[in-house]
Design a protein around this motif. Structure first.
Motif: not given
Ligand code: HEM
Length: 322
Positions: A6, A240, A274, A17, A266, A217, A269, A215, A170, A13, A276, A272
């Protein structure tokens, strides 16, 4: 944490990814659905047991356990290690808070060292005994991408550690907020008779009370965002939660309305976004559907108690009864 997905920029990245692929596409979700159902039912059995005695704590019995049970099964993390991983994650997240104190940073640094030891050993173990699983697939992908084995293992450790911890608090917070907002007599009865609105209910929970509130940046160059000039190196806090309550996007935003069909941020966008999101929604939808079927009169008896944090919210307890 600066080396985790992230916090990286292109091209690192993009490369990392892509190496993970589309983690939760339709077929992956189909494969995971029986596991999520089975784990949800097992935890709801535990909840039913607690409810027989009166009030039960939904957060510790269900919300915190379903995400680690799901991700644990997906990544092949032994069940006996799940509690240890949860503890390390709870301690680690302070490093990602807005203004952590010195002692919180010390707790976080110690947890990061323990996470490193755990996930380095997990990767090494899977190298020694490969399986037909997700982690073994990532190992093969990185062996093809990175000829230096040590660097490949460092990247693999960061990826598997970050994906795991990103999935836990999360999703746990989503499951608690969902129960706290929906297990209220009128809404619960309505949803029981309109199960086709379960997905919309989960979306509205994500909009109304997102697990991550903001978040941070840093601008790589002078730029202008939505008419606001931002100088190079300027720090931007992306709110957010506030964005999802912007009346220009969601009229009457303080009203919880399952039928609004509104948007939210949530899951962030852009590049990056999410990875998951689909898994988190699968867990929420499955759990909510089973709860509606099993507990006709579930309701909250004490409001959610939150850990004192601003970025990664965590519900530490939520009393429910029948
Ligand atoms: C309700 C549950 C979750 C919420 C609210 C959430 C929220 C977020 C947010 C806000 C980001 C940052 C996006 C950005 O920088 O624009 C993020 C990134 C990420 N999330 Fe989630 N997440 C959740 C569940 C999960 C799950 C279940 C997984 C993995 C199984 C996961 C894996 C990741 C990863 C790997 C990133 C980094 C992506 C990147 O930087 O390219 N998240 N998430």
């Amino acid at each position: 944490m600066t080396g985790t997905l992230s916090r990286l920029n292109a091209p690192e990245h993009t490369c990392q990814r892509r190496s993970l692929g589309n983690l939760f596409d339709r077929s992956a979700l189909q494969r995971l659905t029986p596991t999520v159902r089975q784990e949800a039912d097992r935890l709801l059995d535990d909840l039913a047991e607690g409810l027989r005695r009166g009030e039960a704590d939904f957060a510790s019995i269900v919300s915190e356990r379903l995400p680690i049970a799901t991700v644990g099964a997906w990544l092949g993390i032994p069940p006996e290690d799940h509690s240890h991983i949860l503890e390390m994650t709870h301690d680690q997240v302070y490093a990602q808070e807005l203004l952590p104190t010195g002692s919180q940073l010390a707790v976080s640094a110690a947890a990061t060292a323990r996470l490193r030891a755990y996930f380095t050993a997990l990767v090494a173990g899977r190298r020694a005994e490969p399986r037909e699983d997700v982690l073994t697939g990532w190992i093969h992908a990185w062996d093809a991408l990175e000829p230096d084995r040590e660097r490949a293992d460092e990247t693999l450790y960061r990826l598997v550690m970050f994906v795991t911890i990103a999935a836990l608090e999360t999703t746990g917070t989503l499951l608690s907020s969902m129960t706290s907002l929906l297990a209220e007599p009128g809404r619960w009865a309505w949803l029981r008779s309109h199960p086709e609105h379960v997905d919309a209910a989960v979306e509205e929970v994500l909009r109304y009370d997102p697990p991550i509130h903001f978040n941070t940046r840093i601008a790589a160059r002078d730029t202008v965002l939505a008419g606001v000039p931002i100088p190079k190196d300027g720090m931007v806090h992306v709110l957010y939660g506030a964005a999802s309550h912007d009346p220009r996007r969601n009229p009457d935003p303080e009203t919880f309305d399952i039928g609004r069909g509104g948007g939210h941020l949530a899951f962030g966008s852009g590049v990056h976004y999410c990875l998951g999101a689909a898994l988190a929604k699968l867990e929420a939808r499955t759990l909510l559907t089973r709860m509606l079927e099993r507990f006709a009169t579930l309701h909250t008896v004490t409001p959610p108690v939150y850990a004192a944090r601003m970025v990664f919210r965590r519900v530490t307890s939520l009393g429910v009864a029948l």
